[in-house]
Design a protein around this motif. Structure first.
Motif, mmCIF file in Angstrom:
data_model
loop_
_atom_site.group_PDB
_atom_site.id
_atom_site.type_symbol
_atom_site.label_atom_id
_atom_site.label_comp_id
_atom_site.label_asym_id
_atom_site.label_seq_id
_atom_site.Cartn_x
_atom_site.Cartn_y
_atom_site.Cartn_z
ATOM 1 N N UNK A 271 0.827 -1.133 -0.042
ATOM 2 C CA UNK A 271 0.048 0.184 -0.028
ATOM 3 C C UNK A 271 0.926 1.261 0.006
ATOM 4 N N UNK A 272 1.787 1.178 1.156
ATOM 5 C CA UNK A 272 2.765 2.591 1.018
ATOM 6 C C UNK A 272 3.532 2.649 -0.414
ATOM 7 N N UNK A 273 4.088 1.546 -0.812
ATOM 8 C CA UNK A 273 4.890 1.724 -2.190
ATOM 9 C C UNK A 273 3.849 2.040 -3.204
ATOM 10 N N UNK B 73 -6.231 5.476 3.579
ATOM 11 C CA UNK B 73 -5.138 5.193 4.696
ATOM 12 C C UNK B 73 -3.984 6.060 4.229
ATOM 13 N N UNK B 74 -3.791 7.400 4.639
ATOM 14 C CA UNK B 74 -2.816 8.264 4.558
ATOM 15 C C UNK B 74 -1.423 7.653 4.751
ATOM 16 N N UNK B 75 -0.487 7.849 3.547
ATOM 17 C CA UNK B 75 0.837 7.198 4.116
ATOM 18 C C UNK B 75 1.851 7.886 4.820
ATOM 19 N N UNK B 76 1.415 9.279 5.425
ATOM 20 C CA UNK B 76 2.007 10.093 6.132
ATOM 21 C C UNK B 76 1.628 9.575 7.867
ATOM 22 N N UNK B 77 0.445 8.764 8.060
ATOM 23 C CA UNK B 77 0.111 8.488 9.288
ATOM 24 C C UNK B 77 0.809 6.795 9.525
ATOM 25 N N UNK B 78 1.299 6.290 8.424
ATOM 26 C CA UNK B 78 1.968 4.869 8.861
ATOM 27 C C UNK B 78 3.325 4.867 9.465
ATOM 28 N N UNK B 79 3.346 4.012 10.423
ATOM 29 C CA UNK B 79 4.618 3.815 10.893
ATOM 30 C C UNK B 79 5.674 3.294 10.010
ATOM 31 N N UNK B 80 6.775 3.903 9.800
ATOM 32 C CA UNK B 80 7.823 3.382 9.042
ATOM 33 C C UNK B 80 8.976 3.841 9.451
ATOM 34 N N UNK B 81 10.136 2.918 9.175
ATOM 35 C CA UNK B 81 11.630 3.345 9.687
ATOM 36 C C UNK B 81 12.030 4.203 8.949
ATOM 37 N N UNK B 82 13.122 5.182 9.285
ATOM 38 C CA UNK B 82 13.780 5.950 8.721
ATOM 39 C C UNK B 82 14.334 5.971 7.284
ATOM 40 N N UNK B 83 14.106 6.929 6.376
ATOM 41 C CA UNK B 83 14.617 6.468 4.889
ATOM 42 C C UNK B 83 15.886 6.650 4.885
ATOM 43 N N UNK B 84 16.728 5.577 4.660
ATOM 44 C CA UNK B 84 18.142 5.396 4.558
ATOM 45 C C UNK B 84 18.417 5.313 3.014
#
Length: 310
Positions: free
Chosen positions: A43-45, A210-221
């Motif tokens: 979903x996020x991708x 389902x807003x992507x900015x509300x989804x918990x994700x690790x830091x963007x490396x």
């Protein structure tokens, strides 16, 4: 054929092949992201890919003076691009990534590659046309090929999860709707505008759900950013651009046949880069599916002629 014509043909073939390889690479990049960074999901991708690629395509349209907002000046075209985004772009993009996440890019791309059969089935049911002999043979080959892939010859059980099979077939259905829905507006408004708005609409709708900015994700490396950029820029924007540029040099039917490089590249890079096991059953089944779809593509011209007449 003159040397100039031969050069143009080879140029178009090259563009179409590189486009197919770029599409295949995007699936492998997505598979890599899901494998090593499991908190990132389909979903996020899909949201990131749709919104980013849509905006880029529309910006290119604006810079090249292709009037990106003209499509909204008429109710028919506005409605059609919304339908295209919701029922064409979301299934072909989101369902494909769900299949990749549940399995791998190789199997997901092969299953998605069955899309032309959904187009043929639609015309047979909609216009009550009997399939040609070549179409029947193609369907049989495709069925055998998929059966070998999903069972590995053990027909009492599945070698892949039901989720991969389901989402892969849904992506194939999405490929059909993604091909058919924009055809009434493509000639007037162009690929950049139609595809750009469809991607942006699809991504916006998914974000509203389902807003992507509300989804918990690790830091963007850096590796994550590079994988996402590969999917958006190489596997979407560049692939679409090259595929459509190839139409200036070769027939669309020829370009469609060269789409076979998408599942081939996805399979090759999955094996080489991710170590995905690829058995003899997978190879035989994939080859049967590719041959079946290539044979079928030669007959799709009659359906598109029928669509234009209607």
């Amino acid at each position: 054929m003159t040397s100039a014509q031969s050069h143009r043909t080879w140029l178009g073939v090259t563009f179409a092949i590189v486009s197919g390889i770029a599409f295949g690479l995007s699936g492998v990049a997505a598979s890599t992201l899901f494998r090593y960074y499991p908190l990132f999901d389909a979903l996020w991708l899909s949201q990131v890919r749709m919104v980013s690629a849509g905006l880029i395509l529309l910006l290119i349209s604006g810079f090249t003076r292709q009037h990106p907002f003209a499509i909204w000046q008429h109710w028919h075209s506005a409605r059609q691009v919304i339908i295209y985004g919701l029922f064409g772009t979301i299934p072909v993009q989101f369902c494909y990534f769900l299949a990749v996440q549940a399995g791998n890019a190789s199997i997901a791309t092969i299953l998605q590659y069955l899309g032309p059969f959904a187009i043929v089935a639609y015309y047979i049911l909609r216009y009550r046309q009997l399939p040609r002999r070549s179409e029947v043979v193609g369907m049989i080959l495709a069925f055998i090929g998929v059966a070998l892939i999903v069972t590995h010859g053990q027909f009492q059980s599945l070698s892949i999860s039901p989720a991969v099979l389901f989402w892969g077939l849904m992506a194939a259905l999405g490929t059909a709707t993604n091909t058919l829905l924009p055809r009434p507006i493509l000639p007037k408004y162009g690929v950049l505008n139609c595809t750009g708005w469809a991607l942006l609409i699809a991504g916006t709708v998914l974000n509203l759900a389902h807003p992507m900015w509300r989804q918990s994700r690790p830091p963007l490396t850096l590796p994550i950013v590079l994988l996402v950029l590969a999917i958006v820029l190489v596997g979407t924007v560049l692939a679409l651009a090259l595929y459509n540029i190839s139409f200036s040099y070769i027939q669309p039917t020829t370009a469609s046949l060269l789409n076979a490089f998408e599942p081939l590249s996805a399979t090759l890079f999955s094996v080489l880069l991710l170590g995905i096991p690829f058995t003899g059953f997978d190879a035989t089944g994939s080859l049967l599916v590719i041959v079946a779809v290539m044979c079928l593509t030669l007959d799709l011209r009659k359906y598109f002629r029928l669509l234009r007449r209607r």
